[in-house]
Design a protein around this motif. Structure first.
Motif, PDB file in Angstrom:
ATOM      1  N   THR A  16       0.731  -0.960   0.041  1.00  0.00           N
ATOM      2  CA  THR A  16       0.152   0.050   0.051  1.00  0.00           C
ATOM      3  C   THR A  16       0.850   1.248  -0.019  1.00  0.00           C
ATOM      4  N   THR A  17       0.332   2.344  -0.385  1.00  0.00           N
ATOM      5  CA  THR A  17       1.049   3.532  -0.590  1.00  0.00           C
ATOM      6  C   THR A  17       1.460   4.252   1.002  1.00  0.00           C
ATOM      7  N   ALA A  18       2.597   4.757   0.949  1.00  0.00           N
ATOM      8  CA  ALA A  18       3.083   5.471   2.349  1.00  0.00           C
ATOM      9  C   ALA A  18       1.816   6.552   2.927  1.00  0.00           C
ATOM     10  N   ALA A  19       1.168   7.274   2.043  1.00  0.00           N
ATOM     11  CA  ALA A  19       0.209   8.074   2.386  1.00  0.00           C
ATOM     12  C   ALA A  19      -1.096   7.299   3.020  1.00  0.00           C
ATOM     13  N   ALA A  20      -1.498   6.277   2.225  1.00  0.00           N
ATOM     14  CA  ALA A  20      -2.778   5.591   2.753  1.00  0.00           C
ATOM     15  C   ALA A  20      -2.355   4.821   4.073  1.00  0.00           C
ATOM     16  N   ALA A  21      -1.314   4.261   4.390  1.00  0.00           N
ATOM     17  CA  ALA A  21      -0.738   3.972   5.556  1.00  0.00           C
ATOM     18  C   ALA A  21      -0.676   4.865   6.710  1.00  0.00           C
ATOM     19  N   ALA A  22       0.044   6.115   6.468  1.00  0.00           N
ATOM     20  CA  ALA A  22      -0.154   7.106   7.359  1.00  0.00           C
ATOM     21  C   ALA A  22      -1.675   7.589   7.689  1.00  0.00           C
TER      22      ALA A  22
END
Length: 308
Positions: free
Chosen positions: A92-98
């Protein structure tokens, strides 16, 4: 001047922690996820213990209750949180994880109420938790016909990371001890990294040191260990003395913005509309849960402004 210093520290912390998700994504190309998390806290734990030995009057726990508090922090705040996060962030993308991790303050309220039956959630609190979870659903976008799709499972694991952190935050606060937070964090990091190493060995993650010495891998590990963890927690401890719990929690909602920008610039990741909508719902859930405290904080800001 003190107010500007506080704002500067707040933005510094949001930047350090927001960029950490990008560093995780970058390092996962070279280091297995659970081992990567363990290596991060090998360094950060030693640094934090050294800081605790200098900064506070108690550098180690003294009784069973304090060691139990450390054990909870090691299992949930460090080991479970980072194992779920690093494994999930592979797909998953870093932004979605954050953004998914930013649900933690909302989940913390739910766990706190669940563990104290006499202190049930108000109707607005229930709505807040539901809105926050709706934000997760929008980001994950589960397909009923294929719930085991890689992307869905990955985001589910990141959600588990947020839940583990929220539960750990609630349980560690329930211990009636005088253990300094710096000491608790340091020993939790050391205990958590030991568990992560054991898990890494148990699941037979490959050991390929040649890949770890790549400049990008070294940079990601150094940033996570020293920047996001060691320096980040020092800034956090400073802010904790200046701000209330509500304002500290707001870091969780500024950090994803940093993650999105840095992820786009460094990794070429693009944040889609659904992820932005999910972030908005999670933020609304937080504001509903903390509505009274936020109202008090704004009242304090207005009163200080009028007095100046």
């Amino acid at each position: 001047m003190s107010r500007y210093r506080t704002i500067g520290l707040f933005l510094t912390l949001a930047t350090l922690w927001g960029a950490a998700f990008v560093a995780i994504s970058a390092g996962l190309s070279y280091i297995p996820p659970v081992l990567f998390a363990a290596l991060r806290y090998d360094v950060a734990g030693v640094v934090m213990l050294g800081y605790a030995a200098v900064a506070v009057d108690r550098w180690r726990p003294r009784n069973g209750a304090e060691w139990r508090q450390v054990a909870v922090g090691a299992v949930l705040l460090i080991a479970a949180y980072h194992a779920f996060l690093f494994v999930g962030q592979q797909h998953t993308t870093a932004a979605a994880a954050a953004i998914l991790v930013s649900l933690s303050p909302v989940l913390s309220t739910g766990f706190a109420r669940a563990l104290v039956p006499a202190d049930a959630l108000s109707p607005v609190g229930v709505v807040a938790v539901v809105v926050g979870l709706a934000g997760v659903a929008v980001i994950v976008r589960p397909d009923p016909s294929n719930l085991l799709a890689t992307g869905i499972v990955a985001k589910g694991l990141v959600f588990c990371a947020a839940a583990a952190f929220a539960l750990g935050s609630v349980l560690t606060r329930r211990f009636d001890t005088s253990l300094p937070i710096e000491t608790m964090e340091a020993w939790s990091m050391l205990g958590g990294t030991l568990m992560l190493h054991l898990v890494s060995v148990a699941i037979r993650e490959p050991l390929e040191p040649a890949a770890w010495i790549r400049p990008e891998a070294i940079g990601a590990l150094a940033y996570l260990s020293l920047g996001a963890s060691a320096i980040g927690f020092l800034v956090y401890f400073d802010l904790l003395e200046r701000l209330g719990a509500v304002e500290i929690n707001m870091v969780s909602y500024v950090a994803p913005i940093v993650t999105a920008v840095v992820g786009w610039l460094y990794l070429g990741e693009v944040v889609d509309t659904a992820t932005l909508l999910g972030f908005g719902l999670i933020a609304v859930g937080f504001c509903l849960v903390k509505r009274r405290a936020i109202r008090r904080e704004f009242g304090h800001v207005r009163s200080r402004g009028s007095s100046e």
